[in-house]
Design an enzyme around this catalytic site. Structure first.
Site, mmCIF file in Angstrom:
data_model
loop_
_atom_site.group_PDB
_atom_site.id
_atom_site.type_symbol
_atom_site.label_atom_id
_atom_site.label_comp_id
_atom_site.label_asym_id
_atom_site.label_seq_id
_atom_site.Cartn_x
_atom_site.Cartn_y
_atom_site.Cartn_z
ATOM 1 N N ARG A 99 0.780 -1.139 -0.109
ATOM 2 C CA ARG A 99 0.337 -0.021 0.255
ATOM 3 C C ARG A 99 0.901 1.341 0.020
ATOM 4 O O ARG A 99 1.922 1.236 0.610
ATOM 5 C CB ARG A 99 -1.061 -0.008 1.157
ATOM 6 C CG ARG A 99 -2.023 -1.221 1.276
ATOM 7 C CD ARG A 99 -2.926 -0.890 2.512
ATOM 8 N NE ARG A 99 -3.709 -1.901 2.675
ATOM 9 C CZ ARG A 99 -4.924 -2.303 2.056
ATOM 10 N NH1 ARG A 99 -5.288 -1.285 1.237
ATOM 11 N NH2 ARG A 99 -5.886 -3.333 2.271
ATOM 12 N N GLY A 100 0.416 2.368 -0.552
ATOM 13 C CA GLY A 100 1.165 3.663 -0.699
ATOM 14 C C GLY A 100 0.091 4.785 -0.800
ATOM 15 O O GLY A 100 -1.159 4.459 -0.817
ATOM 16 N N VAL A 142 -1.206 -2.212 -4.101
ATOM 17 C CA VAL A 142 -0.838 -3.222 -5.120
ATOM 18 C C VAL A 142 -1.389 -4.500 -4.666
ATOM 19 O O VAL A 142 -1.291 -5.103 -3.527
ATOM 20 C CB VAL A 142 0.680 -3.222 -5.118
ATOM 21 C CG1 VAL A 142 1.264 -4.425 -6.210
ATOM 22 C CG2 VAL A 142 1.328 -1.895 -5.422
ATOM 23 N N ASP A 150 11.838 7.781 -6.604
ATOM 24 C CA ASP A 150 11.527 7.237 -5.277
ATOM 25 C C ASP A 150 12.033 6.077 -4.966
ATOM 26 O O ASP A 150 11.630 4.792 -4.513
ATOM 27 C CB ASP A 150 9.969 7.050 -5.192
ATOM 28 C CG ASP A 150 9.451 6.785 -3.513
ATOM 29 O OD1 ASP A 150 10.327 7.212 -2.681
ATOM 30 O OD2 ASP A 150 8.679 6.288 -3.444
ATOM 31 N N MET A 158 -0.280 6.668 -3.307
ATOM 32 C CA MET A 158 -0.862 6.542 -4.636
ATOM 33 C C MET A 158 -1.929 5.408 -4.996
ATOM 34 O O MET A 158 -2.489 5.484 -5.874
ATOM 35 C CB MET A 158 0.232 6.878 -5.626
ATOM 36 C CG MET A 158 1.028 8.026 -5.540
ATOM 37 S SD MET A 158 2.359 8.207 -6.737
ATOM 38 C CE MET A 158 1.411 8.898 -7.988
#
Length: 649
Positions: A19-20, A25, A134, A22
């Protein structure tokens, strides 16, 4: 966001793997092809932003063109009624971050292999016109063969893309892996910024840590990145080859011009590898890891085995009514050092033979002659098992042992009382009594690690601990970590209570043109050409910005660990509409509108003013005038509605 089990355009979501900010996944299955893939589903608040979607589509197309072993493959970009996502190659293996957390720094050959692979992949992306922006260990996956694969180009920038498509909605990059130019401003980000991040990743791979204290606030970390001198990796990892260290330090140059001109050149400066193959990085707990235990781990297993054999031996002698000599396990660290220093013990074969003879005698109903019994000769005083290296020597024996002249591991001699007569028997040595540890924190729920191993969350109780010192670490999201050393006493409970401090929030403010910034009434020093970066305690704060062109202020509520960024551009103009209505609700046309004491027209009226605070007054004959201060800024609500009440006669 979709749930596990949902099917998105022919892809079944099987599990969340990341998770992030944006998006999320998922590990997914292509239902038609029965193939495992990875799906990155963009967060709903971004999927509804037309500018972001345009930018995301352009980047997805560019990433799909990247063709390198070290970059995750992008198969498709899909947009459905409920989600925007792209389909990627699924890489089996942990992230480099997970590997480093579980096993610490890599071996020099492993770290060098990984550095070469990632530099090659980054170089390919750069020559294809793509920046990552990143790079960090959590975005580098490592499979069982040691192959490194870069993933998550969610913040990537297409070098040739339109400037309108390069806006970002989140902090650009992860603070601990930002380059100095990223800290100072997004417009300075280029290929050199990826190389700086790669230098930090390499530093962590070789040493197991970053060149600054990552537990500090974002503000302190940014100061370290832009100003502090980093200690060389060899300060923590003496085995790093000097040539490799020079390349890592060049990647970490504060000035982008001092870094290698590109990733290919950095790769060229590394020493030639002994082999072109990737060096396997075995995860602890994997099947292959059993064959790769460290020396200290083997010693720990041997010590445990010795304790078991010692207990069995004691039970046999107790059954036969003979004196018992208990085996006390030495402290793991001391035992490891002594055994490693001593090297292999030649007398182990003799010990094995003695053990076999003892087993044979027992089977015959005879008393084993291998224990140090009063009256036995020195030749009979042999260890009883393969654990003889840690078995105490009988202190009642005064004759020299001919084995002392051979290179053996040092034996921990247990102190016993001096016998007063020939009838005295050796004093029985008891293993140390176990201790107990109770850990609690405020707030509760902090993860607890003891000697690097996860043992639970606070409050937690650990019993049956060997007396001694233990490294204790507490971690809780949005709170500062705590690391301390505690001592567990035998037959005692050690209670550890810690109050966790909230991580500060970080605020970054830029004023155009330069001006003054006050936070909670205190003037903060700021460079006219650089943004102000400061840390704030969680809670409410008053931000006031002023310049020759205007004044702007806001009441800011920040959470622990949050990052707030704001650019106040007083040169920017904002258009709003002003309308009036009666207190009963009907529109009130032709009311006079004044802005900053200047009459500008009649309602409904459109007004264009610079960003900042402006005083608007609306009045109409027969009604009480209304005046209020309005802050003009991009995205503000419009029209501004003024409600006028009729005057009483």
């Amino acid at each position: 966001m979709p749930d596990i089990g949902d099917v998105l355009d022919g892809y079944r979501l099987d599990a969340v793997i990341g998770r992030g900010g944006m998006g999320t996944v998922y590990r997914a299955t292509d239902v038609a092809l029965e193939k495992t893939v990875a799906l990155k589903v963009i967060a709903p608040h971004l999927a509804g932003d037309d500018t972001f979607v345009r930018r995301f589509r352009e980047e997805a197309k560019a990433l799909a063109r990247l063709d390198a072993d070290g970059i995750v493959d992008v198969y498709a970009l899909r947009e459905t009624k409920g989600a925007l996502f792209f389909v990627m190659e699924h890489v089996e293996g942990p992230s480099l971050q997970t590997v480093l957390q579980r096993r610490g720094p890599l071996e020099p050959a492993q770290a060098l292999s990984l550095l070469r692979q990632v530099l090659a992949a980054v170089g390919h992306a750069h020559t294809s016109g793509v920046l990552h922006r990143d790079l960090k260990p959590s975005n580098i996956l490592v499979n069982a063969d040691g192959q490194a694969v870069i993933t998550d180009f969610g913040l990537a920038k297409i070098l040739a893309s339109d400037a309108d498509l390069t806006a970002t909605h989140d902090q650009l990059g992860t603070v601990a892996y930002m380059s100095p130019e990223q800290v100072k401003g997004l417009e300075n980000v280029n290929e050199a910024s990826d190389l700086f991040a790669m230098g930090l990743v390499a530093y962590e791979a070789f040493t197991g840590q970053l060149p600054f204290d990552r537990s500090e606030s974002d503000f302190v970390i940014q100061r370290a990145i832009t100003e502090a001198s980093f200690p060389p990796p060899s300060a923590y990892a003496p085995a790093i080859p000097p040539g490799v260290e020079q390349v890592v330090l060049s990647l970490l140059s504060k000035d982008p011009a001092d870094r290698p001109p590109d990733a290919r050149m950095a790769l060229h400066r590394l020493p030639d590898p002994e082999t072109d193959k990737a060096v396997p990085i075995v995860e602890p707990g994997s099947p292959a890891s059993d064959a790769l235990l460290s020396v200290s781990q083997w010693i720990g297993l041997a010590a445990t085995f010795a304790i078991i054999l010692g207990g069995t031996y004691a039970g046999v002698r107790a059954t036969l009514g003979l004196p018992i000599f208990s085996v006390s396990p030495p402290a793991p660290s001391d035992t490891a050092r002594e055994t490693v220093a001593a090297g292999p013990a030649p007398q182990q074969d003799a010990a094995s033979q003695s053990s076999e003879r003892a087993d044979t005698d027992t089977a015959r109903g005879q008393e084993p002659d291998t224990a140090p019994i009063e009256g036995d000769s020195k030749d009979n005083q042999q260890p009883t098992s393969e654990a003889s290296e840690t078995t105490p020597i009988d202190s009642t024996s005064t004759d020299p042992d001919p084995r002392d002249s051979q290179p053996t591991a040092r034996v921990t001699e247990q102190p016993t009382a001096e016998p007063t007569s020939s009838d005295d028997k050796p004093t029985e040595s008891q293993p140390p009594a176990q201790g107990m540890l109770f850990v609690r924190s405020d707030p509760e729920g902090a993860s607890v690690r003891v000697r690097g191993a996860q043992v639970g969350s606070t409050p937690v109780t650990l019993d049956d601990l060997e007396p001694g010192s233990y490294e204790l670490a507490l971690r809780l999201q949005n709170y500062r970590p705590i690391e301390t050393t505690i001592t567990v006493q035998e037959r005692d409970t050690t209670v550890v209570t810690r109050d966790l401090s909230s991580r500060p929030a970080v605020v970054q403010l830029r004023v155009v043109p330069s001006g003054k910034i006050r936070i909670d009434g205190t003037l903060r020093p700021a460079d006219s050409d650089e943004p102000l970066v400061d840390s704030l305690s969680p809670g409410a704060h008053r931000i006031e910005v002023s310049s020759a062109l205007g004044r702007w202020e806001t009441q800011l509520q920040v959470e622990a660990g949050e990052r707030y960024e704001q650019t106040v551009d007083f040169t920017q103009r904002v258009e709003v509409a002003v309308t009036a209505r009666t207190s009963a609700g009907p529109p009130l046309p032709n009311a006079t509108v004044q802005v900053d004491s200047e009459t500008v027209g009649y309602t409904p009226q459109r007004i264009t003013r610079r960003v900042g605070q402006h005083t608007i007054r609306v009045e109409k004959e027969g009604h009480a005038p209304v005046e209020r201060t309005v802050q003009f800024e991009p995205g503000m609500e419009t029209p501004l509605v003024f409600e006028l009440s009729p005057r009483s006669e």
